[in-house]
Enzyme design. Structure first.
Site, PDB file in Angstrom:
ATOM      1  N   HIS A  55       4.699   2.910  -9.159  1.00  9.45           N
ATOM      2  CA  HIS A  55       4.113   2.692  -7.840  1.00  9.45           C
ATOM      3  C   HIS A  55       3.364   1.370  -7.763  1.00  9.45           C
ATOM      4  O   HIS A  55       3.401   0.685  -6.740  1.00  9.45           O
ATOM      5  CB  HIS A  55       3.155   3.846  -7.511  1.00  9.45           C
ATOM      6  CG  HIS A  55       2.570   3.770  -6.139  1.00  9.45           C
ATOM      7  ND1 HIS A  55       3.260   4.165  -5.015  1.00  9.45           N
ATOM      8  CD2 HIS A  55       1.366   3.336  -5.697  1.00  9.45           C
ATOM      9  CE1 HIS A  55       2.506   3.982  -3.947  1.00  9.45           C
ATOM     10  NE2 HIS A  55       1.351   3.480  -4.335  1.00  9.45           N
ATOM     11  N   HIS A 104       3.223   7.595   1.499  1.00  6.78           N
ATOM     12  CA  HIS A 104       2.353   8.581   0.867  1.00  6.78           C
ATOM     13  C   HIS A 104       3.121   9.900   0.836  1.00  6.78           C
ATOM     14  O   HIS A 104       2.672  10.924   1.340  1.00  6.78           O
ATOM     15  CB  HIS A 104       1.027   8.712   1.612  1.00  6.78           C
ATOM     16  CG  HIS A 104      -0.168   8.617   0.716  1.00  6.78           C
ATOM     17  ND1 HIS A 104      -1.262   9.432   0.805  1.00  6.78           N
ATOM     18  CD2 HIS A 104      -0.433   7.787  -0.330  1.00  6.78           C
ATOM     19  CE1 HIS A 104      -2.152   9.109  -0.113  1.00  6.78           C
ATOM     20  NE2 HIS A 104      -1.673   8.110  -0.809  1.00  6.78           N
TER      21      HIS A 104
END
Length: 751
Positions: A55, A104
């Site tokens: 990420h 998200h």
């Protein structure tokens, strides 16, 4: 527990460390040891594990994302490109816009409300960290089948999280998408976009220059929520038992974030900030390493000075915590008092935790003991870079051979239109969007369900009242198209967002993207990713719009079941005068209805094939980028000349759905004739680069001439008016029946 200091790390070189539990591979851990010349301390291991996560480091995507720079078109408007918290573009009159979209996804499955809410909060802070006032948000959402039990758990929580956080901040939610497909069960996609406004000469960057300058942490206190949150949840294959990871989901406080916004703006106005970074994924680890790496090269930090909500937190937990509503700034010693006074005015906790150095080392102490001593660039910029193996999925050829042209065509086109119009992907999303405040602050010109959101900027910022300038924003993506052909699917996502911005009369200017894919360790997924990034880079070059930044979201899969490759693209455009913006759909009676663009028999990935036959196969529509560019030029010129009363793009559901939605915009019907000799193809094909224009009767000849000038095909279909959608010799449906069909679906499912 014994404090793991740098001295102790030298003395205990063979002590086992839980690097695999933190997501690190054997060779990555070995490289950390090589960099440091010893084993890392537990705090150093925490930093490297989150900073080298997928990420944060983009270790599997970097080699492909470079195309966005190497193929980037020349753009004088681009002020800040990839590599910063958000891209910045010049929008004229001395003003700049900054915008970005991020994911998200996994946190929103684990805890839908907080996962989605903190997704909004995080992207807003990215915009703040550029020195801008956030002015609006959008979201692109994808869920499993609409009637699936888990969708009824996840979707309401996600929508509630987005609405509560954004509404509390006073930010209008001006657009986005909601889509459903069984492939997203267990892996919803929650992509949040924010746009901000700033003076073009007031850009702030994430950098820590100047030895002796102070490192300041301000905002909310650090707690145990979100430890390893986005950096861990988004960097590993997702399993069903992942709901046990609820503590990894951040908890948001939008009221603190609102204070933080106003505090930051006053700090920027007072010119007491040298560099600034938000604390998002990887928290203190990310902020310190990135600021130091981009500055003079060094930083000394007293980690024990970090204000805590939980005094039992260990140093490693503080470094990995992703507690929300926190920022880190670099401030000169002379400005510390002024900086602190402004924070106190807004009731924002503020603490000096360190100092910039020129040692080339990030050194952290805990009550006088050194627990971190690393070269910051090795964590922030020099993580592993993988050229993952890739190959075309085994079933790709068979999938593309399953041409929907072989499917039975409907005998009743009226029933077919109502069936598509009422399907969850096409039906009204008002159940969702009514929970968002679209008009707060009074600067929204267009919002859902318009093709794009439009904001006036003249009253948003002090000193901007002399401009009538506005910006337009749209986000689009189609996972079904990308599943059939990821190269073309990415281009079609860009083309649709570009076209939707053009429908308002705005000139498309720049691109952001959120690339949602399965595991990069699967060669078939990496092939999809490589093709999509190649397609998007080629399309940006063809359309002359640069990528300003974005996000890659990997590991969107449960076990071996990956989501469809889903590149989501956001496009920002500029209107010189918001008074000339084109409204969505049919807004007045008596306008001439014109179809722009060419229609071909293209049904691969279409809404009709999905709704009528639950079919996915063939090839998606061809992306005609020169035609998209020409169409945008026609719309901008027509808007500036005031030739139109409305417009609407053609996309999912083709002309049939576009006509229905245009009628529903203001309740104005129409009577039209189809241009071709195959009514089914005319109505339901999803060929790209097409739009409906409602032209003022007196301007029809001028509009046709404008289309010819730009080589855009145009077909006069009929006129607006009446209480029904009438397609001569084919179908007639009262607008009230269209509305009932369109609006009933989501309330029937979600209550």
């Amino acid at each position: 527990m014994t404090l793991d200091t740098v001295g102790r790390a030298h003395e205990t070189p063979d002590e086992r460390q839980p690097y695999t539990e933190l997501g690190m591979k054997d060779d990555e851990y070995a490289r950390v040891r090589e960099i440091l010349g010893r084993r890392p301390t537990s705090s150093e291991l925490a930093i490297y594990s989150v900073m080298w996560s997928e990420h944060c480091s983009y270790k599997s995507s970097k080699v492909h994302l470079r195309q966005f720079s190497t193929k980037a078109p020349k753009s004088d408007a681009l002020l800040v490109g990839m590599g910063e918290n958000a891209g910045v573009v010049d929008i004229g009159d001395g003003w700049a816009a900054t915008f970005k979209i991020e994911s998200h996804n996994h946190p929103s499955y684990v805890e839908p409300h907080q996962g989605a809410a903190t997704g909004v909060g995080g992207i807003v802070r990215d915009i703040m960290s550029m020195g801008a006032r956030p002015i609006a948000v959008m979201d692109s959402l994808r869920f499993g089948a609409a009637d699936a039990p888990d969708t009824r758990r996840v979707l309401p929580g996600v929508v509630e999280g987005i609405s509560s956080y954004g509404n509390c901040l006073g930010l209008p939610n001006i657009g986005g998408e909601v889509a459903f497909d069984p492939c997203y069960i267990g892996n919803p996609l929650v992509n949040a976009l924010c746009v901000g406004l700033l003076r073009k000469d007031k850009i702030k960057l994430a950098t820590a220059p100047g030895p002796g300058n102070k490192v300041v942490l301000f905002g909310a206190l650090t707690g145990p929520d979100g430890i390893g949150g986005a950096s861990v949840l988004a960097s590993a294959t997702f399993e069903e038992e992942s709901q046990a990871k609820r503590p990894s989901v951040q908890v948001g406080d939008p009221f603190m974030e609102k204070l933080l916004i106003e505090c930051c703006l006053e700090l920027f106005e007072a010119d007491v900030v040298v560099g600034i970074q938000d604390l998002g994924a990887a928290g203190v680890s990310c902020a310190t390493t990135e600021l130091a790496a981009k500055g003079t090269g060094g930083m000394d930090v007293r980690l024990d000075l970090v204000p805590l909500r939980d005094p039992t937190l260990r140093p490693e937990e503080i470094l990995m915590s992703e507690s929300q509503e926190r920022m880190m700034a670099v401030v000169t010693p002379d400005d510390i008092d002024a900086f602190t006074a402004i924070c106190n005015k807004w009731d924002i906790p503020v603490t000096v935790i360190g100092e910039v150095t020129d040692t080339g080392r990030l050194v952290m102490t805990w009550h006088g003991e050194t627990i971190v001593d690393i070269p910051p660039g090795t964590a922030a910029d020099e993580g592993p870079v993988y050229e993952r193996p890739l190959h075309e999925p085994a079933g790709q050829s068979a999938l593309n051979a399953a041409d929907p042209a072989m499917l039975p065509r409907p005998s009743d086109l009226r029933a077919a239109l109502l069936s598509v119009l009422g399907s969850p992907n096409i039906a009204s999303k008002e159940w969702v969007t009514s929970q968002y405040d679209r008009y707060v602050r009074g600067n929204t010109v267009l919002a859902q369900p318009a093709d794009a959101g439009v904001l006036r900027i003249g009253e948003i910022m002090p000193g901007a009242t002399t401009t009538n300038r506005g910006i337009a924003l749209a986000t689009d993506g189609n996972g079904r198209y990308a599943k059939l052909d990821p190269y073309a699917g990415a281009q079609l996502a860009l083309a649709e967002a570009y076209r939707n911005v053009a429908m308002t009369g705005a000139v498309p200017l720049a691109v952001t993207n959120c690339l949602n894919f399965g595991s990069p360790e699967d060669p078939e997924v990496m092939w999809q990713f490589a093709e999509a990034t190649r397609g998007l880079a080629d399309a940006c070059r063809a359309l002359g719009v640069p990528v300003t930044g974005g996000n890659v979201s990997f590991y969107n899969q449960t076990g071996s079941a990956a989501v469809h490759p889903t590149p989501v693209v956001g496009v920002l455009g500029v209107l010189d005068d918001v008074g000339t913006r084109v409204r969505s759909g049919f807004t007045e009676e008596g306008a001439r209805v014109v179809l722009l663009g060419e229609t071909h028999e293209e049904f691969g990935g279409s809404a009709w094939a999905q709704v009528a036959h639950d079919h996915l196969g063939g090839l998606p529509p061809a992306a005609d980028l020169p035609a998209e560019q020409a169409l945008a030029k026609v719309m901008a010129a027509a808007a500036s000349r005031g030739l139109l009363t409305g417009a609407h793009d053609l996309s999912d559901g083709g002309l049939a759905v576009a006509l229905a939605e245009a009628c529903l915009a203001q309740g104005v019907g129409c009577t039209v004739s189809l241009p071709g000799d195959d009514a089914f193809v005319d109505l339901f094909s999803e060929s790209s680069a097409r739009a409906l224009a409602a032209v003022k009767p007196e301007a029809f000849a001028e509009f046709v001439e404008l289309c010819h000038k730009h080589d855009v095909a145009c077909y006069g279909l009929g006129v607006t008016g009446g209480a029904s959608l009438v397609v001569e010799d084919v179908l007639e449906i009262p607008v009230d029946e269209l509305r009932q069909t369109h609006q009933a679906t989501l309330p029937a499912i979600f209550g």
